[in-house]
Design a protein around this motif. Structure first.
Motif, PDB file in Angstrom:
ATOM      1  N   SER A   1      13.651  70.053 101.376  1.00  0.00           N
ATOM      2  CA  SER A   1      13.439  68.776 100.726  1.00  0.00           C
ATOM      3  C   SER A   1      11.954  68.475 100.661  1.00  0.00           C
ATOM      4  O   SER A   1      11.246  68.643 101.640  1.00  0.00           O
TER       5      SER A   1
ATOM      6  N   TYR B   1      12.675  66.016  95.479  1.00  0.00           N
ATOM      7  CA  TYR B   1      14.030  66.521  95.275  1.00  0.00           C
ATOM      8  C   TYR B   1      14.338  67.520  96.390  1.00  0.00           C
ATOM      9  O   TYR B   1      13.442  67.938  97.127  1.00  0.00           O
TER      10      TYR B   1
ATOM     11  N   ASP C   1      19.318  65.767  94.136  1.00  0.00           N
ATOM     12  CA  ASP C   1      18.819  64.579  94.849  1.00  0.00           C
ATOM     13  C   ASP C   1      17.430  64.165  94.356  1.00  0.00           C
ATOM     14  O   ASP C   1      16.517  63.928  95.150  1.00  0.00           O
ATOM     15  N   ILE C   2      17.259  64.052  93.064  1.00  0.00           N
ATOM     16  CA  ILE C   2      15.950  63.762  92.479  1.00  0.00           C
ATOM     17  C   ILE C   2      15.616  62.281  92.644  1.00  0.00           C
ATOM     18  O   ILE C   2      16.434  61.416  92.361  1.00  0.00           O
TER      19      ILE C   2
ATOM     20  N   ALA D   1      11.518  66.871  87.160  1.00  0.00           N
ATOM     21  CA  ALA D   1      11.844  67.702  88.326  1.00  0.00           C
ATOM     22  C   ALA D   1      11.950  69.169  87.929  1.00  0.00           C
ATOM     23  O   ALA D   1      11.505  70.050  88.675  1.00  0.00           O
TER      24      ALA D   1
ATOM     25  N   GLN E   1      15.019  64.004  85.708  1.00  0.00           N
ATOM     26  CA  GLN E   1      15.623  65.340  85.616  1.00  0.00           C
ATOM     27  C   GLN E   1      14.654  66.333  84.975  1.00  0.00           C
ATOM     28  O   GLN E   1      14.417  67.410  85.501  1.00  0.00           O
TER      29      GLN E   1
END
Length: 107
Positions: free
Chosen positions: A36, A16, A70-71, A56, A53
């Motif tokens: 990143s 992510y 941006d997972i 992460a 989600q």
């Protein structure tokens, strides 16, 4: 699951982007103000079943990352697993010979 079967399984990875908290702020990042994790962090405790989600959020909390976006979550390919296992075997052989990361410039 024992250690060998865990190592030999195709592991899940997550990546992510997250807000840069560096002072001064990094100027080398692809997206200004964001870092990143492109190579991905391994999920080792079954977090993949929780979904991207939630997984992460767990990983980000462990590393102190904030404002995640941006997972991506994926399972490593058989080739990636084989390369990881080969690297693990090589590092274990080095350890047995007394060669390891703590040697600094000596190795």
């Amino acid at each position: 699951m024992n250690r060998e079967s865990q190592l030999a399984s195709r592991r899940w990875k997550i990546a992510y982007s997250y807000a840069c908290t560096c002072e001064p702020r990094c100027d080398w990042t692809k997206v200004p103000g964001r870092h990143s994790g492109s190579s991905g962090t391994f999920l080792n405790d079954g977090e993949e079943v929780m979904g991207g989600q939630v997984a992460a959020m767990i990983v980000a909390r462990q590393f102190g990352h904030v404002d995640i976006a941006d997972i991506r979550m994926w399972q490593e390919t058989a080739e990636e697993r084989d390369a990881r296992l080969a690297r693990h075997r090589h590092e274990a052989a080095d350890e047995r010979r007394g060669v390891h990361w703590a040697m600094g410039g000596a190795n």
